[in-house]
Structures are given as C-alpha cells and as structure tokens.
Design an enzyme around this catalytic site. Structure first.
Site, PDB file in Angstrom:
ATOM      1  N   GLU A 141     123.952  21.408  66.031  1.00  0.00           N
ATOM      2  CA  GLU A 141     122.650  20.873  66.423  1.00  0.00           C
ATOM      3  C   GLU A 141     122.199  21.471  67.756  1.00  0.00           C
ATOM      4  O   GLU A 141     123.018  21.787  68.611  1.00  0.00           O
ATOM      5  CB  GLU A 141     122.717  19.341  66.538  1.00  0.00           C
ATOM      6  CG  GLU A 141     122.852  18.642  65.210  1.00  0.00           C
ATOM      7  CD  GLU A 141     121.778  19.062  64.234  1.00  0.00           C
ATOM      8  OE1 GLU A 141     120.608  18.732  64.457  1.00  0.00           O
ATOM      9  OE2 GLU A 141     122.109  19.755  63.256  1.00  0.00           O
ATOM     10  N   ASN A 151     105.994  16.242  62.006  1.00  0.00           N
ATOM     11  CA  ASN A 151     106.507  15.355  63.061  1.00  0.00           C
ATOM     12  C   ASN A 151     105.397  14.776  63.919  1.00  0.00           C
ATOM     13  O   ASN A 151     105.566  13.732  64.528  1.00  0.00           O
ATOM     14  CB  ASN A 151     107.509  16.107  63.941  1.00  0.00           C
ATOM     15  CG  ASN A 151     108.736  16.528  63.143  1.00  0.00           C
ATOM     16  OD1 ASN A 151     109.416  15.690  62.565  1.00  0.00           O
ATOM     17  ND2 ASN A 151     108.974  17.820  63.064  1.00  0.00           N
ATOM     18  N   LYS A 179      74.454   2.552  41.894  1.00  0.00           N
ATOM     19  CA  LYS A 179      75.739   1.844  41.817  1.00  0.00           C
ATOM     20  C   LYS A 179      75.794   1.128  40.486  1.00  0.00           C
ATOM     21  O   LYS A 179      74.836   0.458  40.119  1.00  0.00           O
ATOM     22  CB  LYS A 179      75.860   0.844  42.964  1.00  0.00           C
ATOM     23  CG  LYS A 179      77.219   0.185  43.064  1.00  0.00           C
ATOM     24  CD  LYS A 179      77.162  -1.303  43.351  1.00  0.00           C
ATOM     25  CE  LYS A 179      76.653  -2.082  42.173  1.00  0.00           C
ATOM     26  NZ  LYS A 179      76.630  -3.540  42.380  1.00  0.00           N
ATOM     27  N   ARG A 188      77.332   5.852  43.820  1.00  0.00           N
ATOM     28  CA  ARG A 188      78.469   4.968  44.094  1.00  0.00           C
ATOM     29  C   ARG A 188      79.203   4.617  42.794  1.00  0.00           C
ATOM     30  O   ARG A 188      78.720   4.920  41.702  1.00  0.00           O
ATOM     31  CB  ARG A 188      77.974   3.727  44.835  1.00  0.00           C
ATOM     32  CG  ARG A 188      77.502   4.066  46.267  1.00  0.00           C
ATOM     33  CD  ARG A 188      76.775   2.918  46.903  1.00  0.00           C
ATOM     34  NE  ARG A 188      77.518   1.684  46.775  1.00  0.00           N
ATOM     35  CZ  ARG A 188      76.976   0.461  46.804  1.00  0.00           C
ATOM     36  NH1 ARG A 188      75.663   0.332  46.949  1.00  0.00           N
ATOM     37  NH2 ARG A 188      77.730  -0.600  46.681  1.00  0.00           N
ATOM     38  N   ARG A 215     106.734  10.555  67.096  1.00  0.00           N
ATOM     39  CA  ARG A 215     105.733  11.487  67.639  1.00  0.00           C
ATOM     40  C   ARG A 215     104.371  11.407  66.948  1.00  0.00           C
ATOM     41  O   ARG A 215     103.447  12.131  67.288  1.00  0.00           O
ATOM     42  CB  ARG A 215     106.290  12.918  67.579  1.00  0.00           C
ATOM     43  CG  ARG A 215     107.226  13.218  68.734  1.00  0.00           C
ATOM     44  CD  ARG A 215     107.750  14.630  68.665  1.00  0.00           C
ATOM     45  NE  ARG A 215     108.797  14.788  67.664  1.00  0.00           N
ATOM     46  CZ  ARG A 215     109.171  15.950  67.148  1.00  0.00           C
ATOM     47  NH1 ARG A 215     108.555  17.061  67.515  1.00  0.00           N
ATOM     48  NH2 ARG A 215     110.125  16.011  66.247  1.00  0.00           N
TER      49      ARG A 215
END
Ligand code: UD1
Ligand code: CA
Length: 475
Positions: A167, A238, A361, A343, A24
């Site tokens: 079940e 799920n 960076k 960064r 699912r």
C-alpha cells in the site's frame, strides 16, 4: 433481497465491496447512492456481475445500508443481490471476509469488484475470471499509472512474477516509484479466499485488514497472474470531480456507439443514458439530453436543447428547440416545440402539432390535431383534426380533484377559451374566441359566451381634451 443463504446457480460468484461512506464526496448521502448517468453508482458493478452470469452476487454495505439496499431492490429486483452489513470499515480484507460468510459452503470462482469503480468492461472482467480459472490462481487487475500516488504498488520478483502488493502508506521510497498499481479487482477460488482472509493482520500503517495481503500469500501457494487494464477503465469515483468525469466517459461511449447511425451535431454536449435507443437517420442537435427508456424512431430530428425522459418519438417527427418531454409518446410525423412541455401521460397521435408555450399532461391528441400556441391541456382527450386556438386553457382542477375534458373530432376551439372540466365539446362544434365553457357543447353547434360589446364614439378626444385644457389653464 435475501438475507439468508444464497443459492448457487453458476460457478462464478461476485462480491461487491461498497461499505465505504465516501468521505471525499462531502455528502449526506452514501457515495453508492450518487447518480451516474441516471443510475446509482452501486448498480454499475451489479450490472457487470449480471452480464457475467455471476450468482450469487453479494454486496458488502455499511454506510446507509438500508437506503442502498432499497435502491438495489428497486433497480435489480428482490433477491438479485444478497446484502451483508459491515458496521465498521475495518478494511478491504475484513469486507471480503464478511462477504465470504454469505457464500458459506459455496465453491467456485469469486470475482471481487468495488462499488465505486464503474467503467470496467465486460471483456476485461471475463479475461480476469478466465485467467483465474485456467490455473486455479489468484488473478489481479493492474494498470500503469503516470501518477501512481495513493494506489497499492505491484511488487514483482526477478522473473517478473507478481510477488505482492504494498500500500502507498506502507511503501518505501523505492516502492513508491513503481508505476504499476493494483486496481483492486480480483478473481480467485473461493477456498483460497476463505483461507487467506481468515489470517489477515491489521499490523500496517492504517491498522486495517488489507485484502492486498492475500497477494503475497497467493504468490507462495496457488500463484498470481495479472491482467492489465487501461487507466480509464480502472478509474474510481472518490469525489464529485471524478463522478462527473466518469459520467462523461460513460456518456461518450454511448454517443460514439449511437453516433454510427445517427448524427450528433455536437457529441460533446449530448447527454445520453444507457437505456436510450435511436433508429437510423436521426439528427440530434446541440445540448440535447436523452434519459431513461427514451426511444427515437427513424428520421426524427431532435433540435438543440431538447430534454426527453422515458419518451417515445415516432418516425419522422420533428422536435424543435427546447422541447421538454417526460413519459410521453409522440406520434410519427408530429411537430413539437419550440418550448413545448409534454408532461407525463401525454400521447400525441400522428401528424399532431404542438407549438410554443404549450403544456400538456395526461392528454391525448388524435391524428392531425393542433395546439400551436400558449395552451394548457390537462386530463384531456382530443379527437382527430381538432384545432385548439392560442391561449386555450383546460381548467382541470377544482382545488380537490382533477377532471376530464373531451374534445371530439373536427371541433374548433377559438383563442382564449377556458374549458371548465368536466366538459365535452362535440364533433365539429365551434367554440367562439374568448369563451368560458361550463357545459357540454352539442355536435356541430356554435358556443359563444361573449359579453355584449359597447362602443362610445369620440371618447378618446373627450378625455384628451379634459387633460390638455387642465394642463394649459394652470399657471
Ligand atoms: C484499495 C487497495 C489498493 C488499490 C486500490 C484501488 C487495499 C488494502 N488496497 O485501496 O491496493 O490500489 O484499492 O482503488 O485493498 N471497502 C469496504 N469496507 C472496508 C474498506 C473498503 O467495503 O472496510 C470498500 C470501499 O467502499 C471501496 C472499496 O472497498 O468501494 C475500496 O476501498 P478503498 O478504501 O477505496 O481502498 P483503497 O484504500 O483506495
Ligand atoms: Ca478508492
């Protein structure tokens, strides 16, 4: 990850059932690999098992076993989890039988968890294990659900003792009306599990080996006790809606905890991962995201829309709106943003200012240095009290490799300067605006690379006259 016989270290072992594909999720990736607040789903039960000092921990994997195993090793280290493969999903009973094969010769209590049920608390699981140990019984987790559809229903006898679980697909009309459901989490003596799972039959609506059939067996032998759990805690993942709603709950728990000593202006919109630490008197604005091992010092203000990943922020720093920082270190009293992008490998010293549209960076800025506007600093080492003017760019890449720029203490870089690396600007050197610096600048020198400026007097009028005359002379 060891594939042989795991060593027993405690009298609690854990089996994690995680072989399902997660149909699912409608995903090319196994459900267990989907991220939940920065951690793969399958790691949640592993962390719980580790907290309870369970050893061995055995995961029953199926769909994309190799990838899931890789993630488990990366996250928890080699040998922490023993992997058993279930090639065909023949039911929870079959999965446990395979898992038990990895516990051959091991005696003690086995805790059975699902890979897709991440909200169970340590307290609940401790209570479950304790119950099983007290009487040497099977302990099962149950919950009252207003809408029990889809779950196994708990059948109790006239004295209220658990007699079995049926079940949903096998249940009668009457049984379907039962609102007490089986959460699917159990603790039981290993010997009982071995015996009971050896004799399961697939004669049921789904043609599977139901683990739930062991409950009736226990009821007529070692006994069954139940521990109740809240609907929230037993929630499974799920589908993607459940994934995000579970993530919200996890996040809410973290923000509630941190919110005791830090002010979250809008806790509903904050996304904070479990590994984040926040000191006292921190203010967090709206829509802030704090990920990984982010650490925030006392008195820091993190304004709206900031996104920090594995970033350390020193006491009293001020992060203005929409600052994005990853694997960076921001010094105490620094001021960053709005719209700054730090960064990986950025290290800002104390009292540093980095302003809007500045990208850094692998760069270090020393105490009190400033880069306030429209700048790129890559592979740069900047000393103390340096001023980097608006529009300064370090040209750190020549198409093949990254090269370093060094700017020493007290230097002044004029606006719109390109520093073509590798290059060094000496102490207190001054780079005039608009320079392209291609060689090292000596301490205290002025560097100027300006083209000569020419002025042509009366130019505007001459041009205007030309066009205006044309326009008026035309018929
Ligand atoms: C199971 C219980 C049900 C309970 C529910 C709670 C059984 C027969 N039923 O139902 O009573 O109310 O959980 O969520 O046990 N798995 C494997 N291999 C398999 C089958 C399942 O590893 O062959 C794993 C899945 O990946 C999952 C877990 O076991 O993590 C539970 O499986 P799932 O199919 O969700 O069980 P349900 O049928 O929902
Ligand atoms: Ca399920």
């Amino acid at each position: 990850m060891s594939r042989g016989q795991p060593k027993a270290k405690t009298d609690l072992a854990c089996l994690i059932l995680a072989a399902g594909k997660g149909t699912r999720m409608y995903s090319g990736r196994a459900k267990m690999l989907h991220q939940l607040l920065g951690m793969p789903l399958v790691s949640y039960p592993v962390e719980r098992a580790l907290e309870l000092h369970a050893s061995p921990i055995v995961a029953v994997l199926g769909f994309q076993r190799a990838e899931v195993e890789k993630v488990l090793i990366a996250r928890h280290g080699q040998g922490t989890v023993t992997v058993v493969e279930q090639t065909e999903q023949k039911g929870t009973g079959h999965a446990v039988r395979l898992g038990l094969a990895a516990l051959r010769g091991w005696e003690g209590t086995v805790l059975i968890l699902y890979g897709d049920v991440p909200l169970l608390s340590r307290e609940t699981l401790t209570a479950l294990v304790k119950k099983s140990r007290q009487g040497g019984t099977l302990a099962i987790l149950t919950a009252e659900l207003a809408r029990p559809h889809g779950y196994g229903r708990v059948i109790r006898d006239s004295r209220g003792h658990v007699a079995g679980v049926v079940e949903d697909k096998d249940a009668s009309e009457d049984q379907r009306r039962i609102t007490e459901v089986n959460a699917g989490i159990y603790a039981a003596p290993a010997a009982f599990l071995r015996q009971a799972t050896a004799r399961l039959s697939p004669r049921n609506a789904q043609g599977e080996l139901y683990l739930t059939d062991i409950i009736a067996k226990a009821a007529s032998s070692i006994g069954v006790v139940s521990v109740t759990v809240s609907t929230e805690e037993m929630a499974g993942v799920n589908d993607r809606q459940q994934l995000v709603s579970v993530e919200k709950i996890l996040c809410r728990r973290i923000v509630e905890q941190l919110g005791k000593h830090a002010t979250f202006r809008d806790p509903e919109t904050a996304l904070v991962e479990a590994g984040v630490a926040i000191d006292e008197d921190v203010e967090i604005g709206r829509n802030v995201v704090l990920r990984g091992r982010t650490r925030i010092g006392a008195g820091v203000r993190v304004d709206d829309g900031c996104i920090l990943t594995d970033t350390e922020v020193g006491a009293g720093a001020n992060l203005l709106p929409y600052t994005v920082a990853t694997q960076s270190c921001i010094g105490p009293g620094a001021k960053v943003g709005p719209f700054a992008h730090l960064r990986p490998g950025t290290e800002l010293g104390p009292e540093v200012h980095v302003g809007n549209f500045v990208e850094t960076k692998k760069s270090r800025l020393g105490r009190g240095s400033k880069a306030n506007h429209l700048t790129y600093l890559g592979d740069t080492i900047i000393g103390e009290r340096v001023n980097v003017g608006a529009g300064t760019i370090t040209c750190n890449y020549n198409g093949y490799e990254k090269r370093q720029t060094i700017i020493e203490d007290g230097a002044f870089i004029g606006s719109d300067t390109q520093l073509v690396a590798p290059v060094r600007v000496g102490k207190r050197a001054v780079v005039a605006a608009g320079a392209t610096i291609t060689e090292d600048i000596r301490d205290g020198a002025l560097a100027i690379t300006r083209a000569p400026l020419t002025q042509v007097d009366g130019y505007a009028d001459r041009v205007a006259a030309r066009y205006t005359n044309k326009a008026t002379s035309k018929p």
